[in-house]
Scaffold this motif. Sequence first.
Motif, PDB file in Angstrom:
ATOM      1  N   LYS A 179     -86.218  66.168 -30.454  1.00 55.50           N
ATOM      2  CA  LYS A 179     -87.235  66.700 -29.350  1.00 55.50           C
ATOM      3  C   LYS A 179     -87.247  65.583 -28.135  1.00 55.50           C
ATOM      4  CE  LYS A 179     -89.763  69.871 -32.116  1.00 55.50           C
ATOM      5  NZ  LYS A 179     -91.256  70.094 -32.844  1.00 55.50           N
ATOM      6  N   LYS A 198     -84.518  65.134 -26.015  1.00 54.91           N
ATOM      7  CA  LYS A 198     -84.414  66.408 -25.256  1.00 54.91           C
ATOM      8  C   LYS A 198     -85.468  66.380 -23.987  1.00 54.91           C
ATOM      9  CE  LYS A 198     -84.044  71.447 -25.730  1.00 54.91           C
ATOM     10  NZ  LYS A 198     -83.987  72.609 -26.671  1.00 54.91           N
ATOM     11  N   LYS A 199     -86.501  65.573 -24.271  1.00 48.66           N
ATOM     12  CA  LYS A 199     -87.507  65.572 -23.114  1.00 48.66           C
ATOM     13  C   LYS A 199     -86.769  64.410 -22.233  1.00 48.66           C
ATOM     14  CE  LYS A 199     -91.688  65.970 -25.500  1.00 48.66           C
ATOM     15  NZ  LYS A 199     -93.089  65.319 -25.765  1.00 48.66           N
ATOM     16  N   ALA A 206     -86.072  65.404 -18.274  1.00 51.97           N
ATOM     17  CA  ALA A 206     -86.523  64.384 -17.168  1.00 51.97           C
ATOM     18  C   ALA A 206     -85.432  64.114 -16.075  1.00 51.97           C
ATOM     19  CB  ALA A 206     -87.189  63.228 -18.000  1.00 51.97           C
ATOM     20  N   LEU A 261     -91.042  57.903 -20.083  1.00 49.28           N
ATOM     21  CA  LEU A 261     -91.386  59.424 -20.249  1.00 49.28           C
ATOM     22  C   LEU A 261     -92.671  59.588 -19.871  1.00 49.28           C
ATOM     23  CD1 LEU A 261     -89.573  60.670 -23.303  1.00 49.28           C
ATOM     24  CD2 LEU A 261     -89.183  61.292 -20.961  1.00 49.28           C
ATOM     25  N   GLU A 310     -94.171  62.124 -16.845  1.00 51.78           N
ATOM     26  CA  GLU A 310     -95.311  63.227 -16.834  1.00 51.78           C
ATOM     27  C   GLU A 310     -96.417  63.097 -16.114  1.00 51.78           C
ATOM     28  OE1 GLU A 310     -95.699  63.346 -20.985  1.00 51.78           O
ATOM     29  OE2 GLU A 310     -93.740  64.196 -21.525  1.00 51.78           O
TER      30      GLU A 310
END
Length: 66
Positions: free
Chosen positions: A7, A10-11, A15, A60, A64
């Motif tokens: 996960k 994948k983020k 991005a 990350l 975000e």
Amino acid sequence: MKSLDSKFVKKILIAKALKRLSIKELAKLSGINHVTMSKILSGEQTIVHQSTFDKLNDWLLQEENK
């Protein structure tokens, strides 16, 4: 050492795609070696140093919040 789950990786990939970044560009922005970044994104390397995880996590979170 820290294990990266799918996960999390994948983020990073999402991005990267949204920003249309190359692996080298992403590595430079996050402060990680481009070879290490390539191995992480390909799934070849799932265990990283805590400092590498922290850099990726910080990048990350920064993305975000934009």
